[in-house]
Write a protein that holds these residues in place. Structure first.
Motif, mmCIF file in Angstrom:
data_model
loop_
_atom_site.group_PDB
_atom_site.id
_atom_site.type_symbol
_atom_site.label_atom_id
_atom_site.label_comp_id
_atom_site.label_asym_id
_atom_site.label_seq_id
_atom_site.Cartn_x
_atom_site.Cartn_y
_atom_site.Cartn_z
ATOM 1 N N ASN A 1 36.539 26.585 41.321
ATOM 2 C CA ASN A 1 36.176 27.768 42.114
ATOM 3 C C ASN A 1 37.310 28.772 42.040
ATOM 4 O O ASN A 1 38.464 28.425 42.301
ATOM 5 C CB ASN A 1 35.955 27.380 43.581
ATOM 6 C CG ASN A 1 34.745 26.478 43.745
ATOM 7 O OD1 ASN A 1 33.727 26.684 43.095
ATOM 8 N ND2 ASN A 1 34.863 25.476 44.594
ATOM 9 N N ARG B 1 34.385 39.625 33.883
ATOM 10 C CA ARG B 1 33.228 38.817 33.493
ATOM 11 C C ARG B 1 33.298 38.463 32.006
ATOM 12 O O ARG B 1 33.026 37.318 31.618
ATOM 13 C CB ARG B 1 31.928 39.572 33.779
ATOM 14 C CG ARG B 1 31.581 39.647 35.253
ATOM 15 C CD ARG B 1 30.391 40.563 35.493
ATOM 16 N NE ARG B 1 30.109 40.706 36.892
ATOM 17 C CZ ARG B 1 29.116 40.067 37.529
ATOM 18 N NH1 ARG B 1 28.325 39.267 36.884
ATOM 19 N NH2 ARG B 1 28.929 40.267 38.813
ATOM 20 N N GLU C 1 33.574 34.737 30.395
ATOM 21 C CA GLU C 1 32.563 34.207 29.474
ATOM 22 C C GLU C 1 33.151 33.884 28.101
ATOM 23 O O GLU C 1 32.582 33.070 27.369
ATOM 24 C CB GLU C 1 31.389 35.198 29.376
ATOM 25 C CG GLU C 1 30.427 34.990 30.560
ATOM 26 C CD GLU C 1 29.649 36.236 30.931
ATOM 27 O OE1 GLU C 1 29.637 37.188 30.135
ATOM 28 O OE2 GLU C 1 29.073 36.252 32.042
ATOM 29 N N SER D 1 31.160 26.637 31.100
ATOM 30 C CA SER D 1 29.694 26.655 31.209
ATOM 31 C C SER D 1 29.331 26.809 32.680
ATOM 32 O O SER D 1 30.197 26.709 33.557
ATOM 33 C CB SER D 1 29.103 25.359 30.647
ATOM 34 O OG SER D 1 29.604 24.257 31.364
ATOM 35 N N ASP D 2 28.054 26.990 32.909
ATOM 36 C CA ASP D 2 27.500 27.068 34.284
ATOM 37 C C ASP D 2 28.278 28.053 35.169
ATOM 38 O O ASP D 2 28.634 27.712 36.304
ATOM 39 C CB ASP D 2 27.514 25.687 34.958
ATOM 40 C CG ASP D 2 26.698 24.667 34.196
ATOM 41 O OD1 ASP D 2 25.839 25.101 33.394
ATOM 42 O OD2 ASP D 2 26.917 23.470 34.393
ATOM 43 N N VAL D 3 28.520 29.257 34.660
ATOM 44 C CA VAL D 3 29.260 30.230 35.479
ATOM 45 C C VAL D 3 28.312 30.803 36.535
ATOM 46 O O VAL D 3 27.198 31.234 36.211
ATOM 47 C CB VAL D 3 29.852 31.359 34.611
ATOM 48 C CG1 VAL D 3 30.637 32.335 35.480
ATOM 49 C CG2 VAL D 3 30.722 30.786 33.510
ATOM 50 N N ARG D 4 28.705 30.737 37.774
ATOM 51 C CA ARG D 4 27.914 31.309 38.888
ATOM 52 C C ARG D 4 28.755 32.411 39.508
ATOM 53 O O ARG D 4 29.829 32.157 40.052
ATOM 54 C CB ARG D 4 27.610 30.245 39.942
ATOM 55 C CG ARG D 4 26.335 29.471 39.672
ATOM 56 C CD ARG D 4 25.932 28.564 40.831
ATOM 57 N NE ARG D 4 27.000 27.651 41.235
ATOM 58 C CZ ARG D 4 27.499 27.621 42.465
ATOM 59 N NH1 ARG D 4 27.065 28.468 43.390
ATOM 60 N NH2 ARG D 4 28.456 26.763 42.777
ATOM 61 N N TRP D 5 28.250 33.659 39.411
ATOM 62 C CA TRP D 5 29.020 34.777 39.957
ATOM 63 C C TRP D 5 28.743 34.926 41.443
ATOM 64 O O TRP D 5 27.600 34.821 41.880
ATOM 65 C CB TRP D 5 28.675 36.072 39.211
ATOM 66 C CG TRP D 5 29.157 36.009 37.786
ATOM 67 C CD1 TRP D 5 28.410 35.783 36.678
ATOM 68 C CD2 TRP D 5 30.510 36.119 37.364
ATOM 69 N NE1 TRP D 5 29.183 35.734 35.559
ATOM 70 C CE2 TRP D 5 30.503 35.949 35.959
ATOM 71 C CE3 TRP D 5 31.733 36.333 37.999
ATOM 72 C CZ2 TRP D 5 31.639 35.993 35.193
ATOM 73 C CZ3 TRP D 5 32.861 36.387 37.227
ATOM 74 C CH2 TRP D 5 32.824 36.213 35.848
ATOM 75 N N LEU D 6 29.774 35.146 42.178
ATOM 76 C CA LEU D 6 29.678 35.301 43.634
ATOM 77 C C LEU D 6 30.287 36.647 44.010
ATOM 78 O O LEU D 6 31.022 37.230 43.198
ATOM 79 C CB LEU D 6 30.440 34.157 44.321
ATOM 80 C CG LEU D 6 29.999 32.734 43.921
ATOM 81 C CD1 LEU D 6 31.044 31.707 44.309
ATOM 82 C CD2 LEU D 6 28.654 32.410 44.562
ATOM 83 N N PHE E 1 33.900 33.515 41.440
ATOM 84 C CA PHE E 1 32.891 32.784 40.665
ATOM 85 C C PHE E 1 33.230 31.288 40.663
ATOM 86 O O PHE E 1 34.372 30.894 40.980
ATOM 87 C CB PHE E 1 32.812 33.320 39.229
ATOM 88 C CG PHE E 1 34.070 33.134 38.434
ATOM 89 C CD1 PHE E 1 34.234 32.029 37.607
ATOM 90 C CD2 PHE E 1 35.115 34.056 38.522
ATOM 91 C CE1 PHE E 1 35.409 31.854 36.884
ATOM 92 C CE2 PHE E 1 36.286 33.887 37.798
ATOM 93 C CZ PHE E 1 36.432 32.780 36.973
ATOM 94 N N CYS F 1 32.649 27.825 38.066
ATOM 95 C CA CYS F 1 32.284 27.484 36.692
ATOM 96 C C CYS F 1 32.592 26.013 36.413
ATOM 97 O O CYS F 1 33.288 25.348 37.194
ATOM 98 C CB CYS F 1 33.049 28.369 35.712
ATOM 99 S SG CYS F 1 34.821 28.092 35.775
ATOM 100 N N ARG F 2 32.049 25.526 35.331
ATOM 101 C CA ARG F 2 32.341 24.150 34.919
ATOM 102 C C ARG F 2 33.163 24.200 33.631
ATOM 103 O O ARG F 2 32.823 24.952 32.712
ATOM 104 C CB ARG F 2 31.035 23.392 34.697
ATOM 105 C CG ARG F 2 31.206 21.897 34.459
ATOM 106 C CD ARG F 2 29.860 21.225 34.268
ATOM 107 N NE ARG F 2 29.041 21.274 35.466
ATOM 108 C CZ ARG F 2 29.137 20.413 36.493
ATOM 109 N NH1 ARG F 2 30.038 19.452 36.441
ATOM 110 N NH2 ARG F 2 28.357 20.526 37.532
#
Lengths: 244, 319
Positions: B233, B245, B249, B255-260, B264, B266-267
């Motif tokens: 996190n 961003r 990337e 992988s599995d990026v979740r933007w908040l 963000f 990510c894994r």
């Protein structure tokens, strides 16, 4: 005995045991009240001796008095030794104690000597006090009978080995029993027959002599050695900490 | 003489009690100076392991060694070199603090008993209570006495069973500080604990046991990564900009990026290996980083492992 090859750690255990006894109410009571009782009973017995009404005569009266003294090194160690292992386990100190650099023989030797030493000393002390009273106030024929040299000779010889016998027996039960009272009762069952030879002498079934006292002491000492070996073989640290 | 190998070594050491398996053959090597935590539910084999190492019980399989000394064949050598602190303080409550320590120091036949006791008392901060009876002390103080007793002979290996069990937070923190200080002084510590946050803070490595079996072994970070995935996190001061961003990337192994709104999640393939590259990319993109934290904690990882093994047990039972 290998127990003495690392004497300082055994001495440390003995000192700890004695410190603990001084602060343990039950043991303190046992170690102080019983010797006083064992001293007062024979004195009262001889003070109240009436040759005209006595059935067994003065020798039996003196023998009865002596029996009390022989009980002292048997009964007091039985109570104290029952506490030796179970007491440690009950207060949770056995486990850390067994992580100390003490071999099985050193552990048992420390525990045994902490009981046998003071008990034998107390037994000799009350006997000495009794002899002093006899010398100071007893009249004939009680005086001569009580001061017959075979009694102190026998007591000097037999008291330490009896105390050792009682302690070792109590320790053996303490290491395996779950409860102090159970250990006390079981060792009592073994100790009572062991008093039979003393009974035979104090009742004059066997005459007190160098030979009889020497023979009894040798037998009890041999038993002590055998029980020591058995106790050492039977002592199991895992069992000691897991019996709960 | 200094021992070159592991301070604590278990080589397929196991223990059964009748038909019950308390500890399945366990391999473990703990180097000198490490704080090693044994974790697991009650009955998982933690205390059995500690008791084997403390020479209280014998392994029924394999061997165990402390500083190269076998716990069965050289038990006396082991006892001279370890300090043991049981879960309960297990002190002579009728005796004073000092008398308890005197006995331990004398039994170890130390050359200068008085100095050793003074040093142990000072270490645990008990000088002022030295002549108090242990029975009059609170649980926290008794734990300190138990630690003083365990270290009075300056052992190189310490076996601590739940050292902070039942302590209030400040007493537990003091215990942690003392354990760290002992390790800084050269000791090796093996401790059982149910306090996972404490284990995460002070243990270099931990092992998780269940039903006497080793389930996981590694640093707390490795365990978190293995059991919870390498989720990271990242908190930023403000919303992520386009360059940020793009930098994220472009990070390898992400992988599995979740933007908040303020960052963000990510894994990463390997959080330990890949996090520096991620941070370097963020710095290059002029991101204002507030924090970068690996998701979850040892407790979450532990609970995940327990739930997973319970599910496996259920499936096995059903089959």
């Amino acid at each position: 005995m290998t127990a003495f090859t690392v004497a300082p750690s055994v001495r440390a255990l003995i000192r700890k045991e004695l410190r603990e006894y001084r602060h343990h109410r039950m043991i303190l009571m046992t170690a102080t009240v019983l010797p006083i009782v064992f001293l007062l009973l024979p004195i009262a017995n001889l003070a109240l001796f009436d040759p005209e009404r006595s059935i067994g005569g003065v020798n039996l009266a003196v023998g009865q008095a002596m029996f009390c003294f022989f009980l002292c090194p048997v009964i007091i160690p039985a109570t104290m030794s029952a506490f030796a292992v179970i007491g440690e386990r009950d207060q949770g100190t056995l486990e850390p104690l067994l992580t100390l650099p003490l071999s099985d023989s050193q552990f048992l030797a420390g525990k045994v000597l902490a009981i046998v030493g003071p008990t034998t000393a107390a037994s000799f002390a009350i006997y000495l006090a009794y002899m002093s009273v006899v010398v100071a106030v007893a009249q004939e024929p009680v005086r001569s009978a009580a001061l017959d040299w075979t009694w102190p000779f026998g007591f000097l010889l037999l008291a330490p080995v009896l105390a050792l016998f009682s302690t070792l027996t109590g320790m053996a039960f303490s290491a395996r029993a779950r409860d102090i009272r159970v250990a006390e009762h079981l060792s009592g069952l073994v100790l009572l027959p062991a008093m039979l030879p003393v009974m035979l002498v104090v009742t004059r079934t066997i005459e007190p002599s160098v030979l009889s006292w020497g023979a009894f002491s040798a037998v009890v000492a041999a038993l002590d050695f055998a029980i020591w070996r058995l106790a050492l073989r039977a002592f199991d640290r895992e069992r000691a900490i897991s019996t709960a | 003489m200094t021992h070159a190998g592991p301070a604590i070594e278990l080589d397929r050491a196991g223990r059964t009690f009748g038909d019950r398996v308390a500890l399945r053959p366990l391999d473990l090597a703990i180097p000198p100076g490490e704080i090693f935590g044994l974790l697991g539910p009650n009955g998982s084999g933690k205390t059995t392991t500690l008791r084997i190492l403390a020479t209280l019980i014998r392994p029924t399989t394999g061997t165990a060694r402390i500083l190269g000394h076998d716990v069965v064949t050289a038990a006396m050598d082991v006892r001279r070199r370890v300090g043991v602190m049981p879960e309960k303080p297990s002190l002579y409550e009728r005796l004073t603090v000092r008398d308890n320590l005197v006995f331990w120091a004398d039994a170890h036949t130390l050359p200068d008993t008085r100095a050793a006791i003074a040093s142990a008392l000072a270490f645990v901060g008990l000088e002022a209570r030295a002549d108090d009876r242990v029975g009059q002390l609170s649980k926290g103080w008794r734990q300190r006495v138990a630690l003083a007793r365990a270290i009075v002979h300056r052992p190189r290996v310490l076996l601590l069973d739940e050292p902070s069990s039942g302590l209030d937070p400040s007493a537990a923190a003091a215990m942690e500080r003392m354990i760290r200080a002992l390790v800084a002084d050269g000791a090796t510590v093996l401790m059982n604990t149910h306090r996972l946050a404490e284990a995460e803070r002070i243990c270099d490595r931990v092992a998780i046991l269940r039903h006497g079996e080793l389930l996981e072994l590694g640093t707390p970070r490795q365990l978190r990564a293995r059991l919870l995935g390498n989720v990271v996190n990242v908190e930023l001061a403000g919303p992520p900009t386009l360059p940020v961003r793009r930098a994220v990337e472009a990070t390898p192994a992400i992988s599995d990026v979740r933007w908040l709104p303020g960052g963000f999640a990510c894994r990463l393939e390997d959080a330990d290996r890949d996090t520096p590259a991620l941070i370097a990319g963020l710095v290059h993109a002029e991101a204002q980083i507030v924090s970068v934290v690996q998701a979850g904690d040892l407790e979450s990882a532990y609970l995940e492992l327990m739930a997973r093994t319970a599910r496996e047990d259920e499936l096995e039972a059903a089959a």
